[in-house]
Design a protein around this motif. Structure first.
Motif, PDB file in Angstrom:
ATOM      1  N   ILE A  28       0.808  -1.316  -0.004  1.00 54.06           N
ATOM      2  CA  ILE A  28      -0.097   0.117  -0.118  1.00 54.06           C
ATOM      3  C   ILE A  28       0.668   1.248  -0.123  1.00 54.06           C
ATOM      4  N   GLY A  29       1.980   1.007  -0.176  1.00 55.51           N
ATOM      5  CA  GLY A  29       3.059   2.417  -0.580  1.00 55.51           C
ATOM      6  C   GLY A  29       3.206   3.081   0.859  1.00 55.51           C
ATOM      7  N   TRP A  30       3.172   2.441   2.056  1.00 59.33           N
ATOM      8  CA  TRP A  30       3.082   3.009   3.510  1.00 59.33           C
ATOM      9  C   TRP A  30       2.264   4.124   3.603  1.00 59.33           C
ATOM     10  N   SER A  31       1.121   3.926   2.867  1.00 55.29           N
ATOM     11  CA  SER A  31       0.088   5.066   3.147  1.00 55.29           C
ATOM     12  C   SER A  31      -0.703   4.885   4.017  1.00 55.29           C
ATOM     13  N   ALA A  32      -0.573   5.968   5.132  1.00 50.54           N
ATOM     14  CA  ALA A  32      -1.789   5.558   6.330  1.00 50.54           C
ATOM     15  C   ALA A  32      -3.093   5.893   5.912  1.00 50.54           C
ATOM     16  N   ASP A  33      -3.335   6.393   4.779  1.00 49.12           N
ATOM     17  CA  ASP A  33      -4.861   6.465   4.337  1.00 49.12           C
ATOM     18  C   ASP A  33      -5.329   5.187   3.857  1.00 49.12           C
ATOM     19  N   LYS A  34      -4.191   4.298   3.256  1.00 46.01           N
ATOM     20  CA  LYS A  34      -4.577   3.042   2.882  1.00 46.01           C
ATOM     21  C   LYS A  34      -4.841   1.999   3.640  1.00 46.01           C
ATOM     22  N   TYR A  35      -4.285   2.276   4.733  1.00 45.78           N
ATOM     23  CA  TYR A  35      -4.181   0.988   5.846  1.00 45.78           C
ATOM     24  C   TYR A  35      -5.404   0.522   6.362  1.00 45.78           C
ATOM     25  N   ILE A  37      -6.597  -2.163   9.240  1.00 41.56           N
ATOM     26  CA  ILE A  37      -6.134  -3.307  10.128  1.00 41.56           C
ATOM     27  C   ILE A  37      -6.806  -4.702   9.687  1.00 41.56           C
ATOM     28  N   GLU A  38      -7.938  -4.753   9.329  1.00 35.28           N
ATOM     29  CA  GLU A  38      -8.689  -5.866   8.851  1.00 35.28           C
ATOM     30  C   GLU A  38      -8.070  -6.670   7.745  1.00 35.28           C
ATOM     31  N   GLN A  39      -7.330  -5.824   6.709  1.00 30.60           N
ATOM     32  CA  GLN A  39      -6.971  -6.356   5.733  1.00 30.60           C
ATOM     33  C   GLN A  39      -5.651  -6.905   5.935  1.00 30.60           C
ATOM     34  N   PHE A  40      -4.887  -6.334   6.869  1.00 32.91           N
ATOM     35  CA  PHE A  40      -3.423  -6.752   7.324  1.00 32.91           C
ATOM     36  C   PHE A  40      -3.702  -8.017   8.002  1.00 32.91           C
ATOM     37  N   TYR A  41      -4.752  -8.096   8.935  1.00 29.42           N
ATOM     38  CA  TYR A  41      -5.034  -9.367   9.687  1.00 29.42           C
ATOM     39  C   TYR A  41      -5.334 -10.427   8.696  1.00 29.42           C
ATOM     40  N   ALA A  42      -6.000 -10.086   7.670  1.00 26.65           N
ATOM     41  CA  ALA A  42      -6.388 -11.048   6.678  1.00 26.65           C
ATOM     42  C   ALA A  42      -5.142 -11.766   5.849  1.00 26.65           C
ATOM     43  N   ASN A  43      -4.350 -10.774   5.573  1.00 26.50           N
ATOM     44  CA  ASN A  43      -3.021 -11.237   4.808  1.00 26.50           C
ATOM     45  C   ASN A  43      -2.122 -12.156   5.704  1.00 26.50           C
ATOM     46  N   TRP A  44      -2.128 -11.497   7.009  1.00 31.69           N
ATOM     47  CA  TRP A  44      -1.087 -12.359   8.011  1.00 31.69           C
ATOM     48  C   TRP A  44      -1.939 -13.643   8.397  1.00 31.69           C
ATOM     49  N   ARG A  45      -3.141 -13.820   8.264  1.00 35.87           N
ATOM     50  CA  ARG A  45      -3.782 -15.326   8.569  1.00 35.87           C
ATOM     51  C   ARG A  45      -3.531 -16.075   7.285  1.00 35.87           C
ATOM     52  N   GLU A  46      -3.565 -15.449   6.047  1.00 37.91           N
ATOM     53  CA  GLU A  46      -3.389 -16.417   5.021  1.00 37.91           C
ATOM     54  C   GLU A  46      -1.818 -16.970   4.896  1.00 37.91           C
ATOM     55  N   TYR A  47      -1.022 -15.816   5.333  1.00 39.19           N
ATOM     56  CA  TYR A  47       0.448 -16.134   5.385  1.00 39.19           C
ATOM     57  C   TYR A  47       0.791 -17.340   6.290  1.00 39.19           C
ATOM     58  N   ILE A  48       0.144 -17.053   7.642  1.00 35.21           N
ATOM     59  CA  ILE A  48       0.365 -18.094   8.630  1.00 35.21           C
ATOM     60  C   ILE A  48      -0.156 -19.653   8.175  1.00 35.21           C
TER      61      ILE A  48
END
Length: 131
Positions: A28-35, A37-48
């Motif tokens: 997301i280009g380190w964009s605070a506007d695009k951050y 948390i649910e998407q991050f958790y979804a990505n992490w859940r997929e990774y683990i």
């Protein structure tokens, strides 16, 4: 519950959080506007569940326990705070400033991980201009 896991598994959990967060922020280009948390958790859940070796080493009974998930969420928060509060190195700052001057750009970065991202973007831009 998290405390009862082996040091290797705890270390692997922390590494997976860091890697997933830095990868997500890069996407997301380190964009605070695009951050998101649910998407991050979804990505992490997929990774683990698909790539992390430690996940299969944790018994299903522990993975199903709400207390484990609470402690895991606390660990995620601790890791993210640590990443965001880890300042860029003097070498990173110097390299980025040289590249920004050369490319006439201005990127803001607040932590070491974001500085890695910015430096990579600037180096790729400089390489593209030289080809």
């Amino acid at each position: 519950m998290l405390k009862k896991l082996s040091p290797n598994i705890k270390s692997s959990i922390t590494r997976s959080i860091s890697q997933s967060f830095e990868q997500y922020m890069g996407e997301i280009g380190w964009s605070a506007d695009k951050y998101n948390i649910e998407q991050f958790y979804a990505n992490w859940r997929e990774y683990i569940t698909t790539k992390a070796l430690w996940y299969d080493k944790i018994p299903d009974a522990i993975k199903a326990d709400p207390e484990f998930h609470k402690e895991l969420a606390e660990r995620v928060e601790e890791v993210l705070i640590r990443i965001l509060n880890d300042p860029p190195t003097e070498e990173q700052i110097a390299q980025i400033e040289i590249l920004q001057e050369k490319l006439n750009t201005h990127y803001d970065y607040g932590c070491k991980a974001e500085a890695v991202y910015v430096q990579n973007v600037l180096e790729a831009t400089a390489e593209h201009m030289n080809n």
